[in-house]
Design a protein around this motif. Structure first.
Motif, PDB file in Angstrom:
ATOM      1  N   PRO A 181       0.876  16.537 -13.800  1.00  0.00           N
ATOM      2  CA  PRO A 181      -0.066  16.247 -13.253  1.00  0.00           C
ATOM      3  C   PRO A 181      -1.574  15.609 -13.214  1.00  0.00           C
ATOM      4  O   PRO A 181      -2.279  16.033 -14.586  1.00  0.00           O
ATOM      5  CB  PRO A 181       0.032  17.923 -11.933  1.00  0.00           C
ATOM      6  N   PRO A 182      -2.514  15.282 -12.733  1.00  0.00           N
ATOM      7  CA  PRO A 182      -3.920  15.604 -12.609  1.00  0.00           C
ATOM      8  C   PRO A 182      -4.027  16.315 -13.455  1.00  0.00           C
ATOM      9  O   PRO A 182      -3.772  17.713 -12.748  1.00  0.00           O
ATOM     10  CB  PRO A 182      -4.516  14.873 -12.029  1.00  0.00           C
ATOM     11  N   HIS A 183      -5.583  16.488 -14.318  1.00  0.00           N
ATOM     12  CA  HIS A 183      -6.596  17.707 -14.660  1.00  0.00           C
ATOM     13  C   HIS A 183      -6.460  18.313 -13.084  1.00  0.00           C
ATOM     14  O   HIS A 183      -7.311  17.803 -12.764  1.00  0.00           O
ATOM     15  CB  HIS A 183      -7.051  17.396 -15.971  1.00  0.00           C
ATOM     16  N   PHE A 184      -7.368  19.563 -14.015  1.00  0.00           N
ATOM     17  CA  PHE A 184      -7.292  20.539 -12.504  1.00  0.00           C
ATOM     18  C   PHE A 184      -9.070  20.838 -13.405  1.00  0.00           C
ATOM     19  O   PHE A 184      -9.371  21.742 -14.261  1.00  0.00           O
ATOM     20  CB  PHE A 184      -6.952  22.148 -12.011  1.00  0.00           C
ATOM     21  N   VAL A 185     -10.476  21.338 -12.408  1.00  0.00           N
ATOM     22  CA  VAL A 185     -11.181  21.255 -12.703  1.00  0.00           C
ATOM     23  C   VAL A 185     -11.565  22.334 -11.347  1.00  0.00           C
ATOM     24  O   VAL A 185     -11.852  22.123 -10.662  1.00  0.00           O
ATOM     25  CB  VAL A 185     -12.350  20.063 -12.945  1.00  0.00           C
TER      26      VAL A 185
ATOM     27  N   ALA B 275      -7.823  14.838 -20.483  1.00  0.00           N
ATOM     28  CA  ALA B 275      -6.084  13.811 -20.692  1.00  0.00           C
ATOM     29  C   ALA B 275      -5.257  15.329 -18.854  1.00  0.00           C
ATOM     30  O   ALA B 275      -5.871  15.934 -18.552  1.00  0.00           O
ATOM     31  CB  ALA B 275      -5.524  14.179 -21.700  1.00  0.00           C
ATOM     32  N   ASP B 276      -4.624  14.091 -19.127  1.00  0.00           N
ATOM     33  CA  ASP B 276      -3.681  14.803 -17.646  1.00  0.00           C
ATOM     34  C   ASP B 276      -2.795  16.536 -17.629  1.00  0.00           C
ATOM     35  O   ASP B 276      -2.453  16.400 -19.037  1.00  0.00           O
ATOM     36  CB  ASP B 276      -2.255  14.205 -17.300  1.00  0.00           C
TER      37      ASP B 276
ATOM     38  N   GLU C 166      -6.179  22.942 -17.615  1.00  0.00           N
ATOM     39  CA  GLU C 166      -6.974  23.037 -16.591  1.00  0.00           C
ATOM     40  C   GLU C 166      -8.034  23.962 -17.376  1.00  0.00           C
ATOM     41  O   GLU C 166      -7.675  24.184 -18.161  1.00  0.00           O
ATOM     42  CB  GLU C 166      -6.256  24.199 -16.020  1.00  0.00           C
TER      43      GLU C 166
END
Lengths: 400, 364
Positions: A284-288, A300-301, A304
């Protein structure tokens, strides 16, 4: 009727990459992760398909497992072609004797039958350990226009660094009169990039001749090029302008990753006209998170980020926990930096863990004599840096 | 492994009309979701992860975008000689109208069903966001020897709600006082029985699968209800679409939906990792690859290849693929479809119950 193949590329990917230490214990150098989601070999492979070269032989030898499964069918690079495409070429058993690849030229010699099958006009020799974007079709055109027997891509390097490279000494028309391997007193700054175009018929002759010489080290730079020069063949240097880096050492691998973050360095991975392809996991997309602080970094994807990430390349699926502080570092896929840990000027290998309050690396300013005492700290793949432990600059740790 | 004996069919146009701008250019199944996905990725990945390797996508008129997305089916490992992915597109004959409901749609898929060898069919819907394990539902169905097993989830918004007694379906209605058990639009049935029921229903000019088959047959057939406990929601309105996207920012939900053992597959785009500038401020957001972020992003979902300029403030937004946000623009509760360009210094604000939707390719 067979489709005519103009050029076959042979990609030398068998090098052990011993100067990369722990990073190449289990994978061949070309399979080392680079730039957040790539591996080094993505660059020459993408250059091939972007240049219209659809027949690529990849010569493997050292720790080929990861590399082989990474390349697979070649689909990520559009190299799963009905005719041609990418082929893995390991050393194989022959009727008389079986040999490891003894040198770069011997590796090609052992695969003469692969090239013969396509019977190309030209053979392009490439290395699997350089980061650069290059249109090989322009170089082949240059070779064709000059009716050359061999064309060698060269890169202008600072004169003081020239003694580290294979140097081409050229006439005004860029024809080569001499090749010097790592000359102490270089006459020119044209460093060979390890990218060669040969006419196949000629090259085949020289490969066979070289193989018959028991004293030869079967190397392009040391043997084939000098033999052609001696015979008065037409060799040309092809000036390459743009970004090129040999990532054969820890320092240069770190440097090249940092170069992507530097807007003044022409290594643009976002260029739609020259994409670099890679095989990637479905992440999944990365989480910030709300506690994260990210500046001048590449993420990158699947990452976290809860902590501080400055001037860093964070690879697919890496985690930086809350209260962790990562700067000027290369954090490879799946690595975890836990709460309170500080990582500076370091390479943290794939799936490695830096536990709570550990310290990895230090900045050069902390050293009086940084040239000798300071260097990039390296945590090997899967290594666990224990709670509160310190990994000093230049240190290199390997998982058991 | 249930794989070889089960076939999957995904309805890709469920409730197209409710998403307005987002579905005016595409089927529900190809509506972008969660930073890098399309809604159909969930049903496709669920089927594949449970071992099913033959999947039919039932589409209506606007299937170009969906066809572009799924291609040969390779990203879902569905590019196969045996089985694999099939597009079941409407077959235009003179005087024919587009199908009205799922019974019509399945009638159009009759050839596909007749030619199949699989004993069971899973009917799935592309407007469901979930990674629940279909395998468990199929196993349960086979074990119980029910005629049909339907999935439901407690407390979700759905078009239909199920009345259940003793694990069996009593009724399935769209408007009900008892809106506890939302129908999750997934079911398992034997292929032969499905064909029979569809032929019979279309003989009566019925159109709606739930009302005209499930509800009518609740007494004469054994219809079991399978409770889904994993995260599952249905995209029924723009508001729900917004909320379900925002759910993915929640780490617990995200780990449940995108768990590494049952990955959600999607088409790859070969973007570089996202680049954060010197003054970027990002909080509580999901960011896909290929983005350049110079400004501020909070509580938002940013899709692949989005450019966010200096001094920008993006809060509570869903910004889809390849949008460009010019310097000093402020966005709050905005859903921007693909390729929207916000010029410098724009201010747009929706609200939580009514996010502002900007259509594909517009320049603001």
């Amino acid at each position: 009727m067979k489709k005519k193949t103009e050029c076959v590329a042979m990609l030398l990917a068998g090098g052990e990459g011993s100067r990369l230490g722990v990073l190449t214990r289990k994978v061949a150098k070309p399979a080392i992760p680079f730039g957040g989601k790539y591996r080094i070999i993505d660059f020459p492979l993408s250059n091939c398909i972007n240049s219209g070269i659809e027949t690529v032989g990849v010569l493997t030898q050292y720790q080929p497992l990861v590399l082989n499964s990474y390349i697979g069918s070649g689909a990520p690079w559009d190299l799963d072609r009905i005719y041609g495409g990418v082929r893995i070429l390991p050393p194989y058993q022959q009727k008389v004797g079986t040999d490891w690849y003894k040198g770069t030229a011997n590796a090609i010699y052992q695969n003469i039958s692969y090239i013969e099958y396509y019977d190309p006009e030209y053979v392009l020799i490439l290395s699997g350990d350089h980061i650069y974007k290059m249109d090989y079709s322009k170089m082949i055109k240059y070779h064709e226009d000059r009716k050359a027997d061999c064309t060698i891509a060269v890169m202008g390097v600072p004169m003081q660094e020239a003694p580290r490279f294979g140097i081409m000494n050229t006439n005004d028309d860029n024809s080569v009169y001499e090749f010097e391997e790592k000359p102490p007193k270089p006459k020119s700054n044209k460093a060979s990039m390890g990218v060669y175009v040969f006419n196949w018929k000629d090259l085949k002759k020289y490969l066979i001749q070289d193989e018959e010489d028991p004293n030869s080290s079967n190397d392009f730079g040391k043997n084939i090029i000098p033999a052609m020069l001696k015979d008065g063949k037409k060799l040309y240097a092809y000036d390459f302008e743009g970004y090129w880096k040999d990532v054969g050492t820890i320092d240069s691998l770190w440097d090249a990753n940092m170069d992507i973050l530097n807007p003044n360095i022409p290594l643009d991975l976002d260029d739609r006209s020259w994409k670099i392809y890679a095989r990637n996991r479905a992440l999944p997309p990365h989480f910030v998170s709300a506690s994260a602080k990210i500046q001048n970094s590449l993420i990158a994807d699947g990452c976290e980020v809860y902590g501080k990430v400055y001037d860093t390349v964070l690879f697919s699926g890496a985690t930086v926990e809350k209260g962790a502080d990562v700067s000027y570092s290369v954090i490879m896929p799946g690595a975890v930096v836990k709460s309170g840990a500080v990582v500076k000027y370091a390479i943290v290998g794939q799936d490695a863990v830096v536990e709570e309050n550990a310290t990895v690396g230090a900045s050069p300013e902390e050293f009086k004599n940084s040239v000798d005492e300071w260097g990039i700290a390296t945590v090997g793949p899967e290594y666990v840096v224990k709670k509160g432990e310190t990994v000093k600059p230049k240190e290199m740790l390997e998982a058991k | 492994m249930i794989g070889k004996n089960v076939l999957g069919i995904i309805f890709c146009n469920s409730q197209d009309s409710v998403l307005n701008e987002l579905t005016s250019v595409r089927a529900v199944g190809s509506v972008p979701f969660g930073g890098r996905y399309r809604l159909v990725d969930f049903a496709l990945s669920q089927l594949v992860n449970s071992g099913i390797s033959k999947v039919g996508l039932v589409t209506k008129q606007n299937f170009k975008s969906l066809a572009d997305h799924v291609g040969s089916g390779h990203p879902w490992d569905l590019a196969r000689k045996n089985g694999g992915l099939s597009m079941i597109t409407p077959f235009a004959i003179e005087g024919a109208t587009f199908y009205k409901g799922r019974i019509d749609a399945l009638n159009g898929a009759m050839d596909y069903l007749e030619n199949a060898k699989e004993e069971y069919v899973v009917l799935a819907s592309a407007n469901v966001v979930s990674s629940f394990e279909i395998e468990n539902m199929v196993d349960e169905h086979i074990r119980s020897e029910a005629d049909i097993t339907v999935a439901y989830k407690k407390g979700i918004e759905s078009s239909y709600y199920l009345k259940i007694a003793d694990g069996k379906l009593v009724s399935a209605k769209s408007a009900t006082n008892d809106a506890k058990n939302g129908y999750l639009e997934y079911l398992v049935i034997k292929r032969e029985l499905l064909m029979l029921l569809v032929k019979e229903a279309s003989g009566h000019n019925y159109t709606d699968f739930v009302t005209d088959i499930l509800n009518r047959k609740a007494k004469s057939l054994q219809i079991n209800c399978f409770e889904v406990t994993a995260y599952a929601k249905i995209v029924t309105t723009v508001q729900e679409f917004f909320e379900i996207n925002m759910d993915m920012i929640d780490t617990n939900i995200r780990r449940e939906v995108f768990n590494l053992e049952n990955p959600v597959f999607t088409k790859l785009r070969d973007e570089m990792p996202s680049k954060y500038g010197f003054n970027s401020v990002v909080e509580n957001s999901l960011i896909a690859e290929g983005c350049t972020i110079e400004g501020e992003v909070k509580n938002s979902i940013i899709f692949r290849g989005v450019k966010i300029g200096k001094g920008v403030r993006v809060e509570n937004c869903i910004i889809m693929q390849s949008c460009e946000i010019g310097d000093n623009t402020q966005l709050d509760y905005v859903i921007a479809d693909k390729n929207v360009v916000f010029k410098e210094g724009r201010t747009l604000m929706g609200c939580r119950s009514f996010p502002m939707v900007i259509g594909k390719g517009l320049t603001v």
